[in-house]
Design a protein around this motif. Structure first.
Motif, PDB file in Angstrom:
ATOM      1  N   ILE A 107       0.833  -1.200   0.000  1.00 60.59           N
ATOM      2  CA  ILE A 107       0.000   0.000   0.000  1.00 60.59           C
ATOM      3  C   ILE A 107       0.871   1.255   0.000  1.00 60.59           C
ATOM      4  N   GLY A 108       1.879   1.265   0.861  1.00 59.96           N
ATOM      5  CA  GLY A 108       2.762   2.421   0.930  1.00 59.96           C
ATOM      6  C   GLY A 108       3.500   2.670  -0.369  1.00 59.96           C
ATOM      7  N   GLU A 109       3.971   1.585  -0.990  1.00 57.56           N
ATOM      8  CA  GLU A 109       4.689   1.723  -2.258  1.00 57.56           C
ATOM      9  C   GLU A 109       3.746   2.190  -3.365  1.00 57.56           C
ATOM     10  N   MET A 110       2.510   1.697  -3.360  1.00 58.34           N
ATOM     11  CA  MET A 110       1.545   2.093  -4.379  1.00 58.34           C
ATOM     12  C   MET A 110       1.243   3.589  -4.299  1.00 58.34           C
ATOM     13  N   ILE A 111       1.035   4.070  -3.098  1.00 63.37           N
ATOM     14  CA  ILE A 111       0.777   5.494  -2.915  1.00 63.37           C
ATOM     15  C   ILE A 111       2.012   6.306  -3.306  1.00 63.37           C
ATOM     16  N   ALA A 112       3.199   5.817  -2.973  1.00 65.64           N
ATOM     17  CA  ALA A 112       4.429   6.526  -3.301  1.00 65.64           C
ATOM     18  C   ALA A 112       4.618   6.676  -4.811  1.00 65.64           C
ATOM     19  N   VAL A 113       4.331   5.611  -5.553  1.00 65.46           N
ATOM     20  CA  VAL A 113       4.532   5.647  -6.999  1.00 65.46           C
ATOM     21  C   VAL A 113       3.370   6.337  -7.706  1.00 65.46           C
ATOM     22  N   ASN A 114       2.140   5.919  -7.380  1.00 60.96           N
ATOM     23  CA  ASN A 114       0.969   6.402  -8.109  1.00 60.96           C
ATOM     24  C   ASN A 114       0.622   7.851  -7.801  1.00 60.96           C
ATOM     25  N   ILE A 115       0.906   8.285  -6.568  1.00 61.04           N
ATOM     26  CA  ILE A 115       0.533   9.636  -6.149  1.00 61.04           C
ATOM     27  C   ILE A 115       1.750  10.527  -5.899  1.00 61.04           C
ATOM     28  N   THR A 116       2.610  10.107  -4.956  1.00 65.99           N
ATOM     29  CA  THR A 116       3.680  11.000  -4.507  1.00 65.99           C
ATOM     30  C   THR A 116       4.667  11.327  -5.619  1.00 65.99           C
ATOM     31  N   ALA A 117       5.134  10.310  -6.326  1.00 66.31           N
ATOM     32  CA  ALA A 117       6.117  10.559  -7.391  1.00 66.31           C
ATOM     33  C   ALA A 117       5.514  11.397  -8.512  1.00 66.31           C
ATOM     34  N   LEU A 118       4.286  11.091  -8.892  1.00 65.66           N
ATOM     35  CA  LEU A 118       3.611  11.855  -9.950  1.00 65.66           C
ATOM     36  C   LEU A 118       3.483  13.325  -9.558  1.00 65.66           C
ATOM     37  N   THR A 119       3.067  13.565  -8.316  1.00 64.25           N
ATOM     38  CA  THR A 119       2.907  14.944  -7.842  1.00 64.25           C
ATOM     39  C   THR A 119       4.246  15.652  -7.788  1.00 64.25           C
ATOM     40  N   ASP A 120       5.246  14.982  -7.255  1.00 63.58           N
ATOM     41  CA  ASP A 120       6.578  15.563  -7.097  1.00 63.58           C
ATOM     42  C   ASP A 120       7.192  15.924  -8.448  1.00 63.58           C
ATOM     43  N   LEU A 121       7.138  15.004  -9.401  1.00 65.01           N
ATOM     44  CA  LEU A 121       7.738  15.273 -10.709  1.00 65.01           C
ATOM     45  C   LEU A 121       7.018  16.400 -11.434  1.00 65.01           C
ATOM     46  N   THR A 122       5.697  16.431 -11.327  1.00 62.18           N
ATOM     47  CA  THR A 122       4.951  17.510 -11.976  1.00 62.18           C
ATOM     48  C   THR A 122       5.341  18.851 -11.367  1.00 62.18           C
ATOM     49  N   ARG A 123       5.443  18.908 -10.050  1.00 59.83           N
ATOM     50  CA  ARG A 123       5.824  20.155  -9.385  1.00 59.83           C
ATOM     51  C   ARG A 123       7.249  20.573  -9.726  1.00 59.83           C
ATOM     52  N   ARG A 124       8.132  19.610  -9.943  1.00 58.10           N
ATOM     53  CA  ARG A 124       9.523  19.932 -10.254  1.00 58.10           C
ATOM     54  C   ARG A 124       9.704  20.453 -11.683  1.00 58.10           C
ATOM     55  N   PHE A 125       8.985  19.882 -12.638  1.00 54.51           N
ATOM     56  CA  PHE A 125       9.241  20.237 -14.032  1.00 54.51           C
ATOM     57  C   PHE A 125       8.276  21.272 -14.596  1.00 54.51           C
ATOM     58  N   LEU A 126       7.132  21.476 -13.969  1.00 56.26           N
ATOM     59  CA  LEU A 126       6.166  22.441 -14.480  1.00 56.26           C
ATOM     60  C   LEU A 126       6.679  23.888 -14.446  1.00 56.26           C
TER      61      LEU A 126
END
Length: 267
Positions: A107-126
């Motif tokens: 569960i923790g890994e799923m949230i990390a990949v599906n949500i956290t990484a997506l949010t983080d990368l979008t915030r970094r490159f936008l």
């Protein structure tokens, strides 16, 4: 890709929809940055794209479940003198299980990949895209984003987050020349079902299996929608009908319907 002579960063690019999106973008003239855990598969795809489409293909192996993955990936992009004009957040996975029995680490890994990484990368490159006045983000959600999903509760919830975030940020970007697109496929012929143990479910039988699109078709739909600046793209006519139908049903009835559709097959 005359509107975007660009570089695209694609996560989860080693197979399935991610690899198909990389091929779609390379075919349209984009240089690509391929990101996934499997460096060997990424290098094979990079060689293929460079040879077939005469584009530059960079490989950046990364485990997006790690808290520092986004920061490290951004540092690699900068160190190689690259800029990201198209960001494709495709990496993600699911799990077929009752929530109370689902592995907590999963569960923790799923949230990390599906949500956290997506949010983080979008915030970094936008912000860089905004400074240059051009760019696109494609977030791979799912038709699961529109409904609660008993037996895959966390996966469905993560995709609901992806859809909501994408639509909200896309509206914030109105008038900037940038956009965020949420691609919402139904079940797709990839390795996702095996990895998620979804083949145990009734969902992947009968008419549902016959209606499944392949990764190449989903990728084409997603890339076309992204380049048009379309906010949400539900891939496949049957999937669009299903999404519309669920909007008409009483909210309280939907979890029970999905639980029935997704129940384990009888032995």
């Amino acid at each position: 890709m005359t509107s975007f002579p660009s570089t695209a960063l694609i996560t989860g690019a080693s197979s399935g929809i991610g690899a198909a999106i990389a091929r779609q973008l390379a075919a349209r003239g984009a240089n690509v940055i391929l990101v996934a855990r499997s460096e060997g598969k990424l290098r094979a795809l990079a060689d293929e794209l460079s040879l077939q489409y005469d584009v530059e293909a960079e490989v950046m192996a990364a485990d997006l479940s790690r808290p520092d993955a986004g920061k490290a990936l951004q540092a690699q992009v900068q160190a190689r003198g690259l800029q990201v004009d198209l960001l494709v957040n495709n990496a993600g996975f699911g799990g077929f299980s009752e929530f109370a029995q689902q592995d907590q680490a999963e569960i923790g890994e799923m949230i990390a990949v599906n949500i956290t990484a997506l949010t983080d990368l979008t915030r970094r490159f936008l912000p860089g895209m905004l400074e240059r006045g051009r760019g696109r983000v494609l977030n791979v959600a799912s038709t699961a984003a529109f409904i609660p999903g008993p037996l895959m509760a966390v996966y469905y919830a993560t995709k609901a987050y992806v859809l909501s975030l994408s639509e909200a940020v896309n509206e914030e970007l109105r008038g900037t020349g940038l956009s965020v697109t949420a691609l919402c496929p139904g079940p797709v012929e990839t390795g996702f079902q095996d990895a998620s143990n979804l083949n145990e479910s009734k969902l992947l039988s009968g008419a549902t299996r016959l209606a499944m699109l392949d990764a190449d078709e989903v990728a084409r739909i997603g890339v076309d929608a992204m380049l048009r600046g379309q906010a949400v793209a539900v891939a496949g006519g049957i999937n669009r009908v299903q999404v519309s139908a669920f909007r008409l049903l009483p909210r309280a009835a939907i979890p029970r319907i999905i639980a029935g559709l997704q129940a384990r097959r009888e032995e």
